[in-house]
Design an enzyme around this catalytic site. Structure first.
Site, PDB file in Angstrom:
ATOM      1  CB  VAL A  31      -0.960   0.017   1.215  1.00  0.00           C
ATOM      2  CG1 VAL A  31      -0.199   0.119   2.519  1.00  0.00           C
ATOM      3  CG2 VAL A  31      -1.980   1.147   1.099  1.00  0.00           C
ATOM      4  CB  SER A  32       1.224   4.125  -2.231  1.00  0.00           C
ATOM      5  OG  SER A  32      -0.089   4.634  -2.411  1.00  0.00           O
TER       6      SER A  32
END
Length: 381
Positions: A31-32
């Site tokens: 996940v960014s």
């Protein structure tokens, strides 16, 4: 009737036999920072769903590979993914499972190369939400189509973000990032996905910035300024000593005169120092200036008059550059040059190994007793 201890032993043997025939799965989740903040993607939820899938289908989870706060634009900056690919070479698992194909990468080339590498080790790649796997021809076709879509989404997002940041810069707003002299303060706003920020003067740091400009317009050079700052205890935004490049960066930044500069380097992620934009955005900012426009113009004119090709720090003739260490501070030694005028009027360049910290940051950083000009024993007469 079988005794209890024999029955228990038999059950254990059956269990070990089942484990030995079960296939091993590697779970990858990513996940960014932006996705985590805006879209609600959760690493823990991804892992939970994938673990449940492995249990339903009889896979043993070999390992969970998790990259938190990592962008999907490239694979180089993701240690967990790099470890997964390393373990794949040893055939530590038979299946790689992701929640969504764009968790692996948003670039078609990277996705195809990774899956091809896995297939070469007889490792199947599966996506939970897209419901396909690369073990079948139809699955391979779906994968390639989704890879193209993932890259399209990434490029579209990047374009929209860039347009938004350009618009903010043109209205004089700060696009984020730390800078000496200012504190970045969040600005509350309704119905906004991306948090806005503004610059507020940091009084202590602003004194340092003013001193840099004052010393420069008085005739001091970059190294002299860095040395004075370090001797007086001034520190950078990251609480480090000032260097020649650090001083030059401050003197080159119109932000301190009240202007916003943006898009100096185009395609920074791919080309870094290349492809400098000759016409960056420079607009009057909404923040308070630290120096006057008069001081800024003076500094800019001095810098233009002094601009020229700098001396080379070292070349291939000196193999110990960066390897040999300063006996006082431990910094790498680099090449220093000085020019002597002989009795007949001719000039001769002498080259020496000098402390890199002394050369870049001044005597405040390295206290070794150097000879005149801070030079060590000459390499040539």
């Amino acid at each position: 009737m079988m005794p209890n201890h024999a029955r228990q032993l038999n059950d254990q043997l059956d269990q070990f036999s089942r484990i030995g025939t079960q296939k091993r799965a590697a779970i990858y989740a990513r996940v960014s920072t932006l996705e985590q903040a805006e879209e609600g993607y959760s690493i823990d939820e991804q892992v939970r769903v994938l673990r449940e899938m492995c249990e339903r289908e009889g896979y043993v989870v070999h390992k969970e590979y998790v990259d938190r706060g990592k962008s999907g634009k490239n694979i180089k900056g993701r240690p967990a993914l790099q470890q997964l690919l390393h373990d794949a070479k040893s055939k530590d698992f038979e299946l790689v499972l992701v929640w969504k194909v764009n968790r692996f990468s948003r670039k078609t080339k990277d996705l195809l190369n990774i899956v091809e590498e896995l297939e070469g080790k007889n490792i199947v790649f599966r996506s939970y939400t897209e419901n396909y796997e690369t073990a079948t021809p139809a699955g391979k076709m779906q994968f390639r189509m989704l890879a193209v879509i993932a890259e399209f989404e990434r490029d579209n997002i990047a374009q929209n973000v860039k347009m938004g940041m350009l618009a903010r810069a043109k209205e004089g707003s700060w696009n984020g990032g730390q800078v000496l002299g200012y504190d970045v303060v969040s600005v509350p706003g309704e119905n906004r996905k991306r948090k806005l920020s503004t610059l507020v003067i940091n009084p202590t740091e602003a004194q340092t910035v003013r001193k840099v400009f004052d010393l420069y317009v008085e005739g001091n050079g970059y190294k002299s300024i860095a040395n004075k700052l370090n001797n007086e205890g001034h520190r950078t935004k990251k609480n480090k000593d000032f260097s020649i490049n650090g001083v030059k960066t401050i003197l080159s930044n119109p932000l301190y005169a009240g202007f916003i500069r943006y898009n100096v380097r185009r395609d920074w992620n791919e080309k870094r120092r290349n492809n400098i934009n000759p016409h960056p955005v420079i607009e009057k900012g909404q923040h308070e200036a630290i120096i006057s426009e008069e001081t800024w113009e003076k500094a800019k004119n001095i810098m233009a008059s002094r601009s020229g090709k700098p001396n080379r720090i070292h070349d291939g003739e000196f193999p110990l550059t960066g390897i040999m260490k300063c006996p006082a501070c431990g910094a790498g030694m680099v090449i220093g040059r000085t020019t002597n005028t002989l009795k007949d009027g001719t000039k001769k360049v002498l080259e020496y190994y000098v402390c890199g910290a002394w050369k870049n940051k001044g005597s405040a950083v390295c206290r070794l007793e150097w000879s005149k000009n801070g030079l060590c024993r000459p390499l040539c007469a």
